[in-house]
Write an enzyme that holds these catalytic residues in place. Structure first.
Site, PDB file in Angstrom:
ATOM      1  CG  ASN A  87      64.766  35.804 -22.324  1.00 11.39           C
ATOM      2  OD1 ASN A  87      65.691  35.128 -22.740  1.00 11.39           O
ATOM      3  ND2 ASN A  87      64.820  37.127 -22.281  1.00 11.39           N
ATOM      4  CG  ASP A 276      72.565  39.453 -19.891  1.00 11.16           C
ATOM      5  OD1 ASP A 276      71.836  38.740 -20.608  1.00 11.16           O
ATOM      6  OD2 ASP A 276      72.110  40.221 -19.021  1.00 11.16           O
TER       7      ASP A 276
END
Ligand code: DOR
Ligand code: ZN
Ligand code: ZN
Length: 410
Positions: A87, A276
């Site tokens: 992303n 993450d």
């Protein structure tokens, strides 16, 4: 080089000589080899971490992080292999963008890395460059979300792995103004609903990212997916006094759900721990809750936090090593994540007596803050990547560009 000390081998700590040559472990034995270049370590020798889920923001948002600072931060946290998410700005969704990203970040990487492609129109072409793919089922930082099942099925049939960010936007509620409100805005039911929709996908290497409740875990298993959990969902909840700094997708849940997740971890039901790592700058987060971007930094603190929980007896060493090194290594199909003959010499040397408080100023991400301020942690004293010290005595001695693209298609 030979490392000597108490090493984690086949599920337990044993006094061993670890012989390293050309970046790999040549032998692990109990008798002293003839080589005189012996590094004796008085603490514990563990496999380095492998983090299958980081956002290093390169290209596109390099004020938040770049591949150098991201991998530097990883190295200091005892992580010597990372898989970077797609992303970016622009998203890594075409073969050309993936190639460009690879060329650019390869020059900056201090530890080994792999790259995800975003599932989309160009996926099959991208699968000539990487075997790792990501689906966003809802909007999140930098993406709109959505995917075609047929494309995923084609990728799985080719042997690629697909990781899913599971949130069903149809189940989202009204915007919240604090952590409990955010948990209601993007409730656990939205995660459950998204995971349920994976059940009819064909077999293959599928993974549900950052599972935040036990119910989601169970459904992920039902959908034959690997279960990934983050430290923040294991040790933080909506009750943490973090305000916008605790805003993350999927949100931090209630304390009971957090506790259930930890219990599942104790039982060894979590396949992989990932950070993450999603850095946003201090000034971007220090705003009204609704305006703050979602995401927390964490690649540098994941292993050190867990090492402290091990020393407190809250989790076993074998459960952590399995989730942070062994299983991720297996999933990558690489000889990484174990101290065993033929494996890459990716190793950390730690001393369980070296407990300290996490302080944002001592971390290396550009984010400049951490949700774990003052949490106790044990950072590795030395970190070895493919047989070379990258951190020695808590100092960086590695090189920009040393990291190799290890997970590509060869
Ligand atoms: O909170 C999140 N932040 N969740 C994501 O899925 C993306 C991430 C980011 O890139 O900031
Ligand atoms: Zn995600
Ligand atoms: Zn993510």
């Amino acid at each position: 080089m030979i490392l000597k000390g108490l090493a984690y081998i086949k599920g337990g700590l044993k006094n061993r000589y670890i012989e390293i040559q050309d970046g790999k472990i040549l032998s692990v034995g109990s008798s002293r080899p003839s080589d005189t270049d012996i590094f004796e370590w008085d603490g514990v020798i563990l496999p380095a971490g492998i983090d299958l889920h980081v956002h290093f923001r390169d290209p596109g948002d390099t004020t938040k992080e770049d591949f150098y600072t991201g991998t530097l931060s990883a190295a200091f946290g005892g992580v010597t292999t990372v898989l970077d998410m797609p992303n970016n700005h622009p998203p890594t969704d075409t073969a050309k963008r993936l190639k460009d990203k690879l060329r650019a970040v390869g020059k900056k990487a201090c530890v080994d890395f792999g790259l995800y492609g975003m599932v989309g129109k160009d996926s099959l072409k991208m699968s000539e460059l990487t075997t790792h793919f990501k689906v966003y089922m809802s909007s999140t930082t930098g993406v709109q979300g959505g995917y075609h099942k047929k494309t995923v099925a084609d990728l799985l049939a080719r042997g690629c792995d697909v990781a899913f960010h599971c949130e069903d936007p149809d189940r989202f509620g009204e915007p919240g103004d604090n952590l409990p409100g955010y948990n209601e805005q993007r409730p656990s039911e939205s995660e459950v609903s998204a995971i349920r929709s994976l059940i009819d996908l064909p077999d293959g290497n599928k993974r549900v990212c950052h599972v935040s409740t036990r119910k989601s875990m169970e459904l992920a298993r039902k959908a034959s997916c690997v279960v990934e959990v983050t430290p923040h969902h294991l040790v933080l909840s909506e009750e943490a006094l973090l305000g916008p700094f605790g805003k993350v997708n999927p949100p931090l849940r209630g304390i009971d759900e957090q506790y259930e997740l930890w219990e599942a971890f104790e039982r060894g039901e979590i396949d992989v721990l990932t950070s993450d790592h999603a850095p946003h700058l201090l000034e971007e987060k220090d705003v009204e809750f609704r305006e703050a971007p979602a995401g927390l930094p964490g690649v540098e603190t994941m292993y050190p936090l867990m090492l402290n929980y091990i020393s407190l007896g809250k989790i076993s060493l074998s459960t952590v090593v399995k989730a942070i090194a062994e299983r991720p290594g297996e999933l990558l199909g690489l000889k990484k994540g174990r101290i065993a003959e033929g494996y890459y010499a990716d190793i950390i040397l730690i001393d369980f007596r070296e407990v300290e408080n996490i302080q944002a100023e001592r971390l290396h991400s550009k984010a400049g803050w951490t949700p774990y301020d003052n949490f106790r942690a044990i950072f590795p004293r030395h970190v070895i990547s493919r047989g070379e010290f990258v951190v020695r005595d808590r100092e960086f001695v590695g090189k920009r560009g040393y990291g190799e693209y290890v997970t590509g298609v060869t």
